[in-house]
Design an enzyme around this catalytic site. Structure first.
Site, mmCIF file in Angstrom:
data_model
loop_
_atom_site.group_PDB
_atom_site.id
_atom_site.type_symbol
_atom_site.label_atom_id
_atom_site.label_comp_id
_atom_site.label_asym_id
_atom_site.label_seq_id
_atom_site.Cartn_x
_atom_site.Cartn_y
_atom_site.Cartn_z
ATOM 1 N N GLY A 30 7.246 20.540 99.232
ATOM 2 C CA GLY A 30 7.570 21.942 99.406
ATOM 3 C C GLY A 30 6.562 22.928 98.897
ATOM 4 O O GLY A 30 5.351 22.792 99.085
ATOM 5 N N GLY B 56 6.524 19.855 90.084
ATOM 6 C CA GLY B 56 7.168 19.672 91.374
ATOM 7 C C GLY B 56 6.202 19.786 92.538
ATOM 8 O O GLY B 56 6.570 20.282 93.610
ATOM 9 N N TYR C 161 23.506 27.233 90.133
ATOM 10 C CA TYR C 161 22.127 27.468 90.559
ATOM 11 C C TYR C 161 21.707 28.899 90.238
ATOM 12 O O TYR C 161 20.612 29.135 89.709
ATOM 13 C CB TYR C 161 21.995 27.198 92.059
ATOM 14 C CG TYR C 161 20.603 27.465 92.593
ATOM 15 C CD1 TYR C 161 19.529 26.674 92.202
ATOM 16 C CD2 TYR C 161 20.365 28.503 93.487
ATOM 17 C CE1 TYR C 161 18.248 26.910 92.691
ATOM 18 C CE2 TYR C 161 19.095 28.749 93.983
ATOM 19 C CZ TYR C 161 18.036 27.953 93.580
ATOM 20 O OH TYR C 161 16.767 28.195 94.056
#
Length: 300
Positions: free
Chosen positions: A27, A23, A166
């Site tokens: 971010g 990822g 989540y």
């Protein structure tokens, strides 16, 4: 005790080390990759969108490359691992999705548990024979709202609640780290499994929930309450490079662990449950078809 003022400027020289950051095209992953490369590491940005990854890589100074990895597709995970050659000093399991609408991965898993936990579970086990240093898995303070229901990990019988799902995936990250460290120690491995969480960091993760209301609320929170993405990446960088024990959890030192400099933090009792961690591992093996790769040490 860890310094409350530790920053990325305190990273050690990582020349000769290799790191994979999942990822890394946005971010916290981008910041993590950038700082590891700045410290001298060879960094592989493992990303779903390689074009986006290449644009990010162009902003990073140092030894870096982009490889495709879609954690929501086990075929992609297997292909990434199969192509790996040589030692891997640091595996940073950073990628994740948060509070998204109900969906399924390519393999039929609930999308949040599939991406945040099962994809990283498979990736870690497939790469583990190459790993020489640490596995850092990024969890969240939201693990505190998570509840592990192992007979319905993919939310096929429960009413879908994006935040509870989540929270379950972030609790799974900590249980995975707990059991991974136990297995590494039992195998006589010097590799460490540790975890980190960023507190409340301003990233684009909060803008992809699929809900205009949720996105709007979190946009306001980002402006008024959150710390920067650079600060949010510090716990991961600290966990990857500093002298901490296996199984440790690193987060911000501020009020409610929402912001601040990295330090060792606690976790819920549910995140310390060794039996649940072992059972989650078994369920994860069954779902992914990926098994523990290391042999136990020969008896004396």
């Amino acid at each position: 005790m860890p310094s409350s003022k530790w920053t990325a400027a305190d990273l050690p020289d990582l020349t000769g080390r290799t790191a994979v950051v999942t990822g890394a095209s946005s971010g916290l992953g981008t910041i993590t990759a950038r700082e590891l490369a700045r410290a001298g590491a060879r960094v592989v940005l493992a990303v779903r969108d390689t074009a986006k990854g290449e644009r990010v890589a162009a902003t990073i100074t140092g030894d870096r490359e982009v490889r495709r990895l879609d954690l929501a597709d086990l075929a992609s995970v297997r292909a990434f691992a199969a192509a790996w050659e040589g030692d891997l000093d640091l595996l940073i399991n950073n990628a994740g999705i948060m509070a998204v609408p109900q969906g399924r991965t390519a393999d039929g898993f609930e999308s949040q548990i599939g991406t945040n936990h099962l994809g990283h579970f498979a990736l870690t086990n497939l790469l583990l024979p190459h790993v020489t240093g640490r596995v850092v898995t990024v969890s969240s303070g939201a693990h505190r709202i998570g509840k592990m229901q192992l007979d319905d990990l993919n939310w096929e019988r429960r009413k879908y609640d994006r935040w509870r799902v989540y929270g379950q995936s972030k609790l799974a990250n900590l249980l995975f780290t707990l059991e991974l460290q136990r297995r590494l120690a039992a195998a006589g491995s010097a590799v460490l499994a540790v975890a980190a969480h960023p507190g409340y960091a301003s990233t684009d993760l909060q803008s992809h929930t699929g809900s205009r209301l949720n996105n709007a609320v979190m946009t306001i929170g980002n402006r008024l309450l959150a710390q920067s993405d650079a600060m949010g990446a510090l716990p991961t960088l600290y966990a990857a490079t500093q002298d901490i024990p296996g199984g440790a959890f690193v987060g911000p030192d501020g009020l409610a662990e929402q912001r601040g400099h990295p330090t060792l933090v606690g976790r819920t009792k549910a995140a310390q449950d060794a039996e649940t961690a072992r059972r989650l591992w078994d369920v994860s093996e069954d779902l992914t078809g990926v098994r523990w790769p290391l042999a136990a040490p020969a008896s004396a």
